[in-house]
Design a protein around this motif. Structure first.
Motif, PDB file in Angstrom:
ATOM      1  N   ALA A  79       0.838  -1.206   0.000  1.00 17.36           N
ATOM      2  CA  ALA A  79       0.000   0.000   0.000  1.00 17.36           C
ATOM      3  C   ALA A  79       0.872   1.255   0.000  1.00 17.36           C
ATOM      4  CB  ALA A  79      -0.931  -0.020   1.224  1.00 17.36           C
ATOM      5  N   VAL A  80       1.934   1.238   0.793  1.00 17.88           N
ATOM      6  CA  VAL A  80       2.839   2.385   0.871  1.00 17.88           C
ATOM      7  C   VAL A  80       3.538   2.600  -0.475  1.00 17.88           C
ATOM      8  CG1 VAL A  80       5.039   3.149   1.898  1.00 17.88           C
ATOM      9  CG2 VAL A  80       3.186   2.305   3.369  1.00 17.88           C
ATOM     10  N   LEU A  81       3.932   1.514  -1.114  1.00 20.28           N
ATOM     11  CA  LEU A  81       4.603   1.595  -2.419  1.00 20.28           C
ATOM     12  C   LEU A  81       3.770   2.401  -3.413  1.00 20.28           C
ATOM     13  CD1 LEU A  81       6.834   0.290  -4.373  1.00 20.28           C
ATOM     14  CD2 LEU A  81       5.068  -1.359  -4.919  1.00 20.28           C
ATOM     15  N   VAL A  82       2.510   2.007  -3.524  1.00 26.51           N
ATOM     16  CA  VAL A  82       1.632   2.641  -4.517  1.00 26.51           C
ATOM     17  C   VAL A  82       1.379   4.100  -4.144  1.00 26.51           C
ATOM     18  CG1 VAL A  82      -0.670   2.557  -5.547  1.00 26.51           C
ATOM     19  CG2 VAL A  82       0.598   0.433  -5.140  1.00 26.51           C
ATOM     20  N   ALA A  83       1.195   4.354  -2.850  1.00 30.19           N
ATOM     21  CA  ALA A  83       0.876   5.718  -2.409  1.00 30.19           C
ATOM     22  C   ALA A  83       2.058   6.670  -2.574  1.00 30.19           C
ATOM     23  CB  ALA A  83       0.421   5.697  -0.946  1.00 30.19           C
ATOM     24  N   ALA A  84       3.274   6.137  -2.495  1.00 27.06           N
ATOM     25  CA  ALA A  84       4.452   7.012  -2.472  1.00 27.06           C
ATOM     26  C   ALA A  84       5.011   7.315  -3.850  1.00 27.06           C
ATOM     27  CB  ALA A  84       5.548   6.376  -1.619  1.00 27.06           C
ATOM     28  N   ALA A  85       4.700   6.463  -4.836  1.00 20.88           N
ATOM     29  CA  ALA A  85       5.359   6.579  -6.140  1.00 20.88           C
ATOM     30  C   ALA A  85       5.096   7.937  -6.771  1.00 20.88           C
ATOM     31  CB  ALA A  85       4.861   5.468  -7.061  1.00 20.88           C
ATOM     32  N   THR A  86       6.121   8.489  -7.413  1.00 25.41           N
ATOM     33  CA  THR A  86       5.976   9.823  -8.000  1.00 25.41           C
ATOM     34  C   THR A  86       6.189   9.843  -9.517  1.00 25.41           C
ATOM     35  OG1 THR A  86       8.307  10.435  -7.847  1.00 25.41           O
ATOM     36  CG2 THR A  86       6.967  10.834  -5.892  1.00 25.41           C
ATOM     37  N   ARG A  87       6.557   8.717 -10.121  1.00 28.60           N
ATOM     38  CA  ARG A  87       6.935   8.749 -11.529  1.00 28.60           C
ATOM     39  C   ARG A  87       5.777   8.518 -12.492  1.00 28.60           C
ATOM     40  NH1 ARG A  87      12.449   8.181 -13.063  1.00 28.60           N
ATOM     41  NH2 ARG A  87      11.498   8.146 -15.111  1.00 28.60           N
ATOM     42  N   GLY A  88       4.560   8.397 -11.947  1.00 22.86           N
ATOM     43  CA  GLY A  88       3.403   8.206 -12.812  1.00 22.86           C
ATOM     44  C   GLY A  88       3.272   6.803 -13.377  1.00 22.86           C
ATOM     45  N   HIS A  89       4.039   5.850 -12.818  1.00 23.98           N
ATOM     46  CA  HIS A  89       3.852   4.459 -13.245  1.00 23.98           C
ATOM     47  C   HIS A  89       2.443   4.013 -12.859  1.00 23.98           C
ATOM     48  CE1 HIS A  89       8.078   3.666 -14.001  1.00 23.98           C
ATOM     49  NE2 HIS A  89       8.407   4.030 -12.795  1.00 23.98           N
ATOM     50  N   GLU A  90       1.861   3.195 -13.718  1.00 21.42           N
ATOM     51  CA  GLU A  90       0.644   2.507 -13.269  1.00 21.42           C
ATOM     52  C   GLU A  90       1.100   1.200 -12.638  1.00 21.42           C
ATOM     53  OE1 GLU A  90      -3.097  -0.026 -14.847  1.00 21.42           O
ATOM     54  OE2 GLU A  90      -2.029   1.220 -16.330  1.00 21.42           O
ATOM     55  N   PHE A  91       0.755   0.987 -11.381  1.00 19.05           N
ATOM     56  CA  PHE A  91       1.194  -0.239 -10.708  1.00 19.05           C
ATOM     57  C   PHE A  91       0.134  -1.319 -10.843  1.00 19.05           C
ATOM     58  CE2 PHE A  91       4.074   2.696  -8.712  1.00 19.05           C
ATOM     59  CZ  PHE A  91       5.228   1.932  -8.593  1.00 19.05           C
ATOM     60  N   VAL A  92       0.540  -2.475 -11.317  1.00 16.90           N
ATOM     61  CA  VAL A  92      -0.344  -3.637 -11.352  1.00 16.90           C
ATOM     62  C   VAL A  92       0.195  -4.629 -10.329  1.00 16.90           C
ATOM     63  CG1 VAL A  92      -1.345  -5.445 -12.786  1.00 16.90           C
ATOM     64  CG2 VAL A  92      -0.755  -3.221 -13.803  1.00 16.90           C
ATOM     65  N   LEU A  93      -0.525  -4.762  -9.208  1.00 16.04           N
ATOM     66  CA  LEU A  93      -0.072  -5.644  -8.134  1.00 16.04           C
ATOM     67  C   LEU A  93      -0.780  -6.990  -8.226  1.00 16.04           C
ATOM     68  CD1 LEU A  93       1.162  -3.041  -7.082  1.00 16.04           C
ATOM     69  CD2 LEU A  93       0.267  -3.554  -4.827  1.00 16.04           C
ATOM     70  N   THR A  94      -0.006  -8.054  -8.151  1.00 13.87           N
ATOM     71  CA  THR A  94      -0.571  -9.409  -8.153  1.00 13.87           C
ATOM     72  C   THR A  94      -0.016 -10.141  -6.948  1.00 13.87           C
ATOM     73  OG1 THR A  94      -0.365  -9.329 -10.554  1.00 13.87           O
ATOM     74  CG2 THR A  94      -0.861 -11.478  -9.588  1.00 13.87           C
ATOM     75  N   GLU A  95      -0.845 -10.935  -6.291  1.00 12.68           N
ATOM     76  CA  GLU A  95      -0.361 -11.741  -5.164  1.00 12.68           C
ATOM     77  C   GLU A  95      -0.252 -13.197  -5.564  1.00 12.68           C
ATOM     78  OE1 GLU A  95      -2.106 -11.796  -1.283  1.00 12.68           O
ATOM     79  OE2 GLU A  95      -1.830  -9.643  -0.995  1.00 12.68           O
ATOM     80  N   ALA A  96       0.742 -13.896  -5.031  1.00 11.48           N
ATOM     81  CA  ALA A  96       0.889 -15.330  -5.292  1.00 11.48           C
ATOM     82  C   ALA A  96       1.473 -15.996  -4.058  1.00 11.48           C
ATOM     83  CB  ALA A  96       1.786 -15.550  -6.518  1.00 11.48           C
ATOM     84  N   PRO A  97       1.255 -17.313  -3.917  1.00 13.25           N
ATOM     85  CA  PRO A  97       1.763 -18.016  -2.736  1.00 13.25           C
ATOM     86  C   PRO A  97       3.207 -18.469  -2.891  1.00 13.25           C
ATOM     87  CG  PRO A  97       0.374 -19.488  -4.026  1.00 13.25           C
ATOM     88  CD  PRO A  97       0.389 -18.169  -4.754  1.00 13.25           C
ATOM     89  N   ILE A  98       3.923 -18.445  -1.778  1.00  9.05           N
ATOM     90  CA  ILE A  98       5.300 -18.958  -1.711  1.00  9.05           C
ATOM     91  C   ILE A  98       5.518 -19.511  -0.311  1.00  9.05           C
ATOM     92  CG2 ILE A  98       6.395 -16.813  -0.926  1.00  9.05           C
ATOM     93  CD1 ILE A  98       8.679 -17.457  -2.998  1.00  9.05           C
ATOM     94  N   GLY A  99       6.574 -20.298  -0.129  1.00  6.98           N
ATOM     95  CA  GLY A  99       6.885 -20.822   1.196  1.00  6.98           C
ATOM     96  C   GLY A  99       5.833 -21.827   1.661  1.00  6.98           C
ATOM     97  N   GLY A 100       5.489 -21.751   2.938  1.00  9.88           N
ATOM     98  CA  GLY A 100       4.458 -22.650   3.475  1.00  9.88           C
ATOM     99  C   GLY A 100       3.152 -22.461   2.728  1.00  9.88           C
ATOM    100  N   ALA A 101       2.856 -21.213   2.353  1.00  5.12           N
ATOM    101  CA  ALA A 101       1.627 -20.938   1.588  1.00  5.12           C
ATOM    102  C   ALA A 101       1.678 -21.606   0.222  1.00  5.12           C
ATOM    103  CB  ALA A 101       1.422 -19.430   1.441  1.00  5.12           C
ATOM    104  N   GLY A 102       2.878 -21.706  -0.369  1.00  4.60           N
ATOM    105  CA  GLY A 102       3.042 -22.401  -1.651  1.00  4.60           C
ATOM    106  C   GLY A 102       2.809 -23.891  -1.496  1.00  4.60           C
ATOM    107  N   ILE A 103       3.321 -24.438  -0.392  1.00  2.00           N
ATOM    108  CA  ILE A 103       3.110 -25.865  -0.129  1.00  2.00           C
ATOM    109  C   ILE A 103       1.616 -26.142   0.046  1.00  2.00           C
ATOM    110  CG2 ILE A 103       3.588 -27.748   1.501  1.00  2.00           C
ATOM    111  CD1 ILE A 103       6.294 -26.342   2.111  1.00  2.00           C
ATOM    112  N   ALA A 104       0.942 -25.249   0.789  1.00  4.24           N
ATOM    113  CA  ALA A 104      -0.503 -25.435   1.019  1.00  4.24           C
ATOM    114  C   ALA A 104      -1.285 -25.321  -0.286  1.00  4.24           C
ATOM    115  CB  ALA A 104      -1.002 -24.406   2.034  1.00  4.24           C
ATOM    116  N   ALA A 105      -0.880 -24.384  -1.160  1.00  7.36           N
ATOM    117  CA  ALA A 105      -1.655 -24.127  -2.381  1.00  7.36           C
ATOM    118  C   ALA A 105      -1.335 -25.118  -3.494  1.00  7.36           C
ATOM    119  CB  ALA A 105      -1.397 -22.699  -2.873  1.00  7.36           C
ATOM    120  N   ALA A 106      -0.067 -25.519  -3.617  1.00  5.45           N
ATOM    121  CA  ALA A 106       0.335 -26.308  -4.795  1.00  5.45           C
ATOM    122  C   ALA A 106       1.347 -27.400  -4.473  1.00  5.45           C
ATOM    123  CB  ALA A 106       0.914 -25.355  -5.856  1.00  5.45           C
ATOM    124  N   GLY A 107       1.570 -27.667  -3.188  1.00  3.97           N
ATOM    125  CA  GLY A 107       2.478 -28.741  -2.808  1.00  3.97           C
ATOM    126  C   GLY A 107       3.943 -28.432  -3.070  1.00  3.97           C
TER     127      GLY A 107
END
Ligand code: NAD
Ligand code: IPM
Ligand code: MN
Length: 354
Positions: free
Chosen positions: A21-49
């Protein structure tokens, strides 16, 4: 800009989401941010083994930057190495060729009483540990546990560095030193380990191309001691994967808390992986008490290094200074006379300051 958010485990999601949230709020260069979430670590094991699901790795390859929380679940050392949550992070660093891990340790003056060291020793601390991230005992072969002829179990890892791996991290160290105070300290164990003797030789050779940088060498045991004895003498420290892992946690405590430390991992290009230095802290997860500032400061590094947005990065760092100056503290940096806040409230305060 495509930013992949990998919240991971434990306090990872608690700190990575405010950082996004801070990343998007602070940016000044006019980039359009497309944020995507994905699982990794224990969450990756839970989601996809798998601690690094193929879909997550693929998304990472398509991204301009990755914001990572933490990977690790309680008791995970009992799992086979390849199935441990942290293995997902290690494979991602390797797959993306992110060999240079920048770990700044900066003491905010407001936190001087939270440091483990006396104020007069730690005042003014501003150092950078440059940790090599793709080699060493972390990736060297052979590795594993086998049973010898006598039936005893033998554990093996291989500390391994090629000349070219040492050369490229040494160049990164010298280039960084040139942007700072032209002092580079290379940390090794050349008095005992052949691989580290090669490390010292190659760093010294590369140093001849940077005559304006003052190069020094320390053995890692002495470096650990000097970090506590005279920490402000250091500027840039370049070291291998394992020593860098250990020394950066040590340096964290000089700043008041491991919860304060951000990091950036880069390869040859602009794509980077940004993460706090701390882990998933299962002991405090789910209680809204973790410090999100290391993750938030990682967003500042993302803007600076992957988005070419120095102004946005500076805005985040100024907002962090402002909330600290107003006396807001999470439990890990709380000292008498300051105001105790939770993870979410700290994140919201940084956003408000922006
Ligand atoms: P840790 O960094 O998770 O925690 C060490 C100590 O610091 C704990 O007491 C914890 O409560 C505290 N701490 C950590 N981050 C904090 C924060 N933001 N705010 C307040 N306090 C904080 O290290 P650990 O306990 O050795 O490891 C826990 C798990 O995390 C393990 O599974 C380990 O493998 C994993 N780990 C992951 C990463 C990573 O994802 N980059 C890094 C280190 C450890
Ligand atoms: C770090 C962590 C990782 C490492 C673990 C979780 C694999 O300790 O990023 O510092 O050892 O690199
Ligand atoms: Mn570590």
């Amino acid at each position: 800009m495509k930013v992949l958010v990998l919240p991971g485990d434990g306090i990872g999601p608690e700190v990575a989401r405010p950082a996004a949230a801070v990343l998007v709020a602070a940016a000044t260069r006019g980039h359009e941010f497309v944020l995507t979430e994905a699982p990794i670590g224990g969450a990756g094991i839970a989601a996809a083994g798998d601690p690094l699901p193929e879909a997550t790795a693929h998304l990472a390859e398509q991204s301009d930057a990755i914001l990572f929380g933490a990977a690790g679940i309680a008791g995970d050392t009992l799992l086979p190495a390849a199935r441990r949550p942290g293995a997902g992070l290690l494979r991602l660093r390797k797959r993306l060729g992110l060999f240079a891990n920048y770990r700044p340790a900066v003491l905010y003056p407001e936190l001087i009483d939270a440091s483990s060291l006396k104020p007069e020793i730690v005042r003014g601390l501003d150092l950078m540990i440059l940790r090599e991230l793709n080699g060493d005992a972390y990736f060297g072969e052979p590795r594993g546990v086998s049973v010898d002829a006598g039936g005893e179990r033998i554990g093996v890892n291989t500390m391994r560095y090629s000349e070219s791996e040492i050369r490229r991290i040494a160049h990164a160290g010298f280039r960084l030193a040139r942007k700072r105070t032209r002092k580079l300290c290379s940390v090794d164990k050349a008095n005992v380990l052949e691989v580290m003797k090669l490390w010292r030789e190659v760093v010294t050779e590369v140093g001849r191309e940077y005559p304006d940088v003052a190069l020094t060498h320390l053995f890692v045991d002495a470096a650990a001691m000097h970090l506590l004895r005279r920490p402000t003498d250091f500027d840039v420290i370049v070291t291998g994967n394992m020593f860098g892992d250990i020394l950066s946690d040590e340096a964290a405590m000089l700043t008041g808390s491991i919860g304060m430390l951000p990091s950036a991992s880069l390869g040859e290009g602009r794509r980077g992986l940004y993460e706090p230095v701390h882990g998933s802290a299962p002991d405090i997860a789910g209680r809204d008490i973790a410090n999100p500032l290391g993750a938030i400061l990682s967003s500042a590094m993302l803007l600076r290094l992957s988005a070419d947005d120095e102004a946005g990065a500076t805005r985040i760092e100024a907002a962090v200074r402002e909330v600290l100056a107003r006396g807001l503290r999470t439990a890990d940096i709380h000292t008498p006379g300051t105001t105790l806040v939770g993870t979410a409230a700290m994140g919201a305060a940084v956003l408000a300051a922006l």
